[in-house]
Design an enzyme around this catalytic site. Structure first.
Site, PDB file in Angstrom:
ATOM      1  N   PRO A  86       2.387  -5.312  -3.530  1.00 24.15           N
ATOM      2  CA  PRO A  86       2.404  -3.900  -3.117  1.00 24.15           C
ATOM      3  C   PRO A  86       1.034  -3.227  -3.102  1.00 24.15           C
ATOM      4  O   PRO A  86       0.725  -2.349  -3.919  1.00 24.15           O
ATOM      5  CB  PRO A  86       3.319  -3.259  -4.167  1.00 24.15           C
ATOM      6  N   CYS A  87       0.214  -3.579  -2.122  1.00 22.25           N
ATOM      7  CA  CYS A  87      -1.113  -2.970  -2.036  1.00 22.25           C
ATOM      8  C   CYS A  87      -1.045  -1.485  -1.687  1.00 22.25           C
ATOM      9  O   CYS A  87      -2.048  -0.776  -1.834  1.00 22.25           O
ATOM     10  CB  CYS A  87      -1.988  -3.725  -1.045  1.00 22.25           C
ATOM     11  N   HIS A  88       0.136  -1.000  -1.263  1.00 23.82           N
ATOM     12  CA  HIS A  88       0.263   0.444  -1.019  1.00 23.82           C
ATOM     13  C   HIS A  88       0.174   1.239  -2.317  1.00 23.82           C
ATOM     14  O   HIS A  88      -0.029   2.452  -2.282  1.00 23.82           O
ATOM     15  CB  HIS A  88       1.578   0.757  -0.302  1.00 23.82           C
TER      16      HIS A  88
END
Length: 246
Positions: free
Chosen positions: A154-156
């Site tokens: 989850p780089c968001h």
């Protein structure tokens, strides 16, 4: 039973051993996600690539680009890999992902990013430190911009050190949509960023946290103290939270 329940029950079983064909030929599937339809390419070791259909564009070109880059044939898979659909719905852990095509540094960055809980964010500097390279903040941004499996890693949930959300592979609007879906209070984060507040402390426990840490969210207004840095918090007698590790 609903399709989602059947999928969750199926995920309780152990995955079947990879056949010879699955070891030498990758498969691709379509799936629904919070950002609409996604394409996932899966090998024997797990999901190797995931992109939204909007970002990927033409499917044939997307698959041909994968073949050219990885030197592996790819064909339609009979079903999504175990765990993919629940993970995209937010009801299960990420399926196995195959990060063998990224370098050692990028793998450490992605491993650290994968540990950020849903509904929380961490600055790039936090990821750099957790990856064992505290000074490589810009390189962390580069590694996350090339994340082969967003949504699963989850780089968001990684934001700029000044509190701004920053950019995202498929656009800032997608980042906003994902964080709002997880319950992140974005107006509150913007307010804290504008005031220079990077950490929230409790004057009853003497512990300081990152603003989205689940402990920070429980601090009532009369006991909430804001700090611009861990150094200032330590100077005031606070210690860092052991969960969010600011």
């Amino acid at each position: 039973m609903t399709d989602s329940l059947l999928e969750d029950l199926r995920d309780l079983a152990e995955p079947a051993p990879a056949t010879l064909a699955e070891r030498v030929v990758d498969g691709w599937v379509r799936a629904e996600s919070p950002l609409g339809e996604v394409y996932a390419v899966v090998g024997a070791g797990g999901v190797r690539l995931l992109r939204t259909a909007t970002y990927a564009g033409d499917l044939d070109a997307f698959l041909e680009g994968y073949r050219a880059r990885h030197g592996r044939p790819v064909r339609p898979a009979p079903r999504p890999p175990r765990g993919l659909l629940p993970a995209l719905r937010g009801t299960g852990r990420s399926p196995a992902v195959d990060l063998t095509d990224v370098g050692d540094f990028a793998r450490k960055v992605l491993d650290a990013t994968a540990r950020i809980p849903a509904g929380q964010v961490r600055p790039y500097g936090w990821v750099a430190r957790e990856a064992g390279h505290p000074k490589a903040v810009r390189a962390v941004g580069t590694a996350l911009a090339r994340n082969p499996v967003p949504l699963l890693v989850p780089c968001h949930r990684v934001v700029r050190g000044d509190g701004d959300l920053g950019q995202y592979l498929s656009g800032r609007a997608d980042k906003v949509a994902l964080l709002e879906r997880e319950g992140v209070d974005l107006p509150r984060l913007a307010e804290l960023a504008a005031s220079g507040t990077r950490l929230i402390g409790s004057d009853t426990t003497g512990i300081v946290c990152l603003p989205t840490c689940h402990h920070a969210r429980r601090i009532t207004a009369p006991h909430r103290q804001g700090f611009a840095s861990t150094d200032r918090a330590r100077a005031a007698g606070y210690r860092p939270c052991r969960d969010c590790r600011p």
